[in-house]
Every structure is written in C-alpha cells, then in structure tokens.
Design an enzyme around this catalytic site. Structure first.
Site: not given
Length: 225
Positions: A131, A173-174, A177
């Site tokens: 990351c 993953h994004e 966030h």
C-alpha cells in the site's frame, strides 16, 4: 459502514477547501501514511461537495500521483481528502508466470465515486499486497476472486461492473480505503514483510514458500488458488 471506522467529522466546506488547496499547489501532494486519522475514517459520500470542473482536475491529479508513486490505485483519503473517490489503473508489465497465477490482466484507467463491492461466488485467493500509505511493507491478504462493484461515474451515472483476479483485488483494496480500512486489517500478520525481505525471499508468483517459512495459512486452510 465498518464499525471500527467513524464517519469523517469534516464538513463539505472543509472538503472543498482542502481540494482547492491541493489543486492550487505547484507540486504533487504527498501520499499520507498510516497513522493519519483520515485513513481511519469512513469518507464522505460524494454528493457535489466540489464542482464538476474541480472533480475532473482532482481525478487528473490523483492519476498523476498514482503514476508517480508508482501504484495501481489511489483513494482520495490517501491525499488527506475524506471523500469517496478512487482512481485505478494497472498497465504494468509483469512476469507471465506471475500474471497467469494471479489472474492479472491490464486494467484501463477508471475513476469511481461512492463504490461498494460484494463477492460473487465463494472462491478466494491469497497473495502479497502493499500500500502506498504503508510504505515499505507487504503482507498476504485473502480476498474474493470475483466481485461486483457498484459505483457512480464522474458524470453521475450509477453503474455496476464485475472484476476478477488481480483487478478484483485492486478494486477491493481501494474501496476499503474509503471505509477507513487498510489492507493490514485483513492481512495474515505473520506474513508481514519489509519490501527488502519480500524481494530477497518471497518474490515468487505464489505464496507457498512464504507460507511454509513464516507459518501462516496452514495448507489445509489455504484458499484457492
């Protein structure tokens, strides 16, 4: 909403002012690192806090920051902006063996607003992830192999699209966030490695060697592939 992630306390006017300051700067903004509170907040849903022109400029800037890093995705909170916006793109040349095992195919540039994903089927895959907001570290994360992403385009169109393999990993993953979730929250912590140790010992297409040596994901419990 992830119960561990409080909603961002920042007002629409604060978000607008933050974006305008970043856009007015003469250099690319830094990527904020773990420990910054914005990375642990549920970002505000985009509902017109900034103008269409500012949104287009911010997306273009985020793409430049992502390329400069370099990375395959960037979420607005990683620039200190608590807004549900992310950009994704994966055009890297990778080893054919690794690409085949990881189901990694090129991902054209995509910007998403207010994304939400849900698994499709039960198949999972486990690979190392890094990351840009946890510089110098990687760890194995088990994630669904196929997901459905629902999101809005910068033009305000609600849409949905399926992603599989490595593209699905980037999407998850994004999107995480934007909910105050970092990949280490989902990681096999015994696999946590510095970039140097990963490069020296575990940089192979799969995770079998690292799993055996570091003692995570016993073989009987290892997800596919």
């Amino acid at each position: 909403m992830n119960p561990a992630s409080p909603p961002t306390p920042f007002s629409p006017s604060f978000i607008q002012e933050t974006v305008q300051e970043i856009l007015a700067a003469e250099s690319l903004p830094p990527i904020v690192q773990a420990g910054h509170p914005v990375l642990r907040q549920h970002a505000a849903a985009f509902d017109g806090q900034i103008s269409p022109a500012e949104l287009d400029q911010l997306i273009s800037l985020m793409r430049r920051v992502m390329h400069e890093a370099p990375g395959v995705g960037l979420a607005a909170p990683q620039l200190g902006i608590p807004l549900q916006l992310a950009v994704l793109e994966d055009q890297f040349d990778v080893d054919p063996e690794a690409a085949a095992l990881r189901h990694r195919t090129p991902l054209g540039f995509l910007s998403v607003l207010n994304p939400r994903y849900s698994p499709v089927g039960s198949q999972t895959a486990a690979f190392f992830e890094g990351c840009l907001s946890l510089n110098g570290l990687q760890a194995v994360v088990v994630r669904p192999e196929l997901v459905l992403l629902r999101f809005e385009t910068p033009g305000g169109v609600s849409t949905e699209r399926q992603f599989e393999g490595w593209q699905a990993r980037i999407v998850q993953h994004e999107t995480d966030h934007l909910q105050g979730i970092l990949y280490v929250d989902r990681a096999e912590l015994r696999s946590l490695s510095s970039n140097a140790e990963y490069a020296a010992r575990w940089a192979e297409p799969g995770i079998g060697k690292a799993r055996a040596a570091l003692g995570f994901l016993p073989e009987a419990a290892e997800p596919l592939p």
